[in-house]
Enzyme design. Structure first.
Site, mmCIF file in Angstrom:
data_model
loop_
_atom_site.group_PDB
_atom_site.id
_atom_site.type_symbol
_atom_site.label_atom_id
_atom_site.label_comp_id
_atom_site.label_asym_id
_atom_site.label_seq_id
_atom_site.Cartn_x
_atom_site.Cartn_y
_atom_site.Cartn_z
ATOM 1 N N CYS A 135 -27.663 9.963 49.772
ATOM 2 C CA CYS A 135 -29.016 9.521 49.433
ATOM 3 C C CYS A 135 -30.006 10.681 49.470
ATOM 4 C CB CYS A 135 -29.455 8.386 50.347
ATOM 5 S SG CYS A 135 -29.345 8.742 52.097
ATOM 6 N N TYR A 147 -35.005 7.821 41.595
ATOM 7 C CA TYR A 147 -34.887 6.394 41.878
ATOM 8 C C TYR A 147 -34.756 5.611 40.578
ATOM 9 C CZ TYR A 147 -36.298 7.776 46.552
ATOM 10 O OH TYR A 147 -36.343 8.370 47.781
#
Length: 159
Positions: free
Chosen positions: A129, A97
């Site tokens: 993702c 992230y």
């Protein structure tokens, strides 16, 4: 007008949606957090999804490493920057992230917001993702379920 179809996959049935031009607007899975469901007025038609079906089938048997499909996801400018950054994470690789935040020029303080944007990705599998993991290497959440994230990363040889 929204077109839709379902495809069988190793992850379970996938719900795909597309706009009038055939551009894919979502790929959802059963039980997905924030996943789409068929709405009144949508048109069931497998026609706009033939190429997506072909590419997804090739991906799931390990013969396709990069999707080449027209995609359109609507979100805030921040979310769209995060989603675009996901497209640059290659098959078989993972990122964090924090690395996504850095790619879009966001501060370390924005990592939680990056996580929120990733969790709102409407194009699971196609916009990868599942390749985003925790800074410590842990397999953090996935809107499609952690077991599916493990399956996808295993398919790609990233585990």
């Amino acid at each position: 007008m929204t077109y839709w179809t379902t495809l069988d996959s190793p992850l379970g049935p996938l719900l795909l949606t597309a706009d009038l031009d055939g551009t894919l607007t979502s790929l959802s899975m059963p039980g997905q957090k924030g996943g789409r469901t068929v709405q009144d007025g949508w048109r069931s038609d497998p026609g706009p999804f033939r190429e997506a079906e072909r590419q997804l089938a090739a991906y799931f048997v390990g013969d396709l490493k990069e999707f080449r499909l027209p995609l359109r996801a609507e979100g805030t400018a921040f979310r769209e920057r995060v989603w675009a950054a996901l497209d640059s994470v290659p098959y078989g690789a993972t990122t964090t992230y924090g690395e996504i935040a850095a790619r879009i020029g966001a501060s370390r303080a924005a990592v939680r917001a990056v996580g929120g944007a990733i969790g709102a990705n409407p194009l699971l599998v196609l916009r990868p993702c599942h390749r985003v993991i925790g800074a410590d290497g842990s397999l953090t959440g996935y809107a499609g379920g952690l077991e599916r994230k493990v399956e996808l990363l295993g398919l790609e040889g990233a585990l």
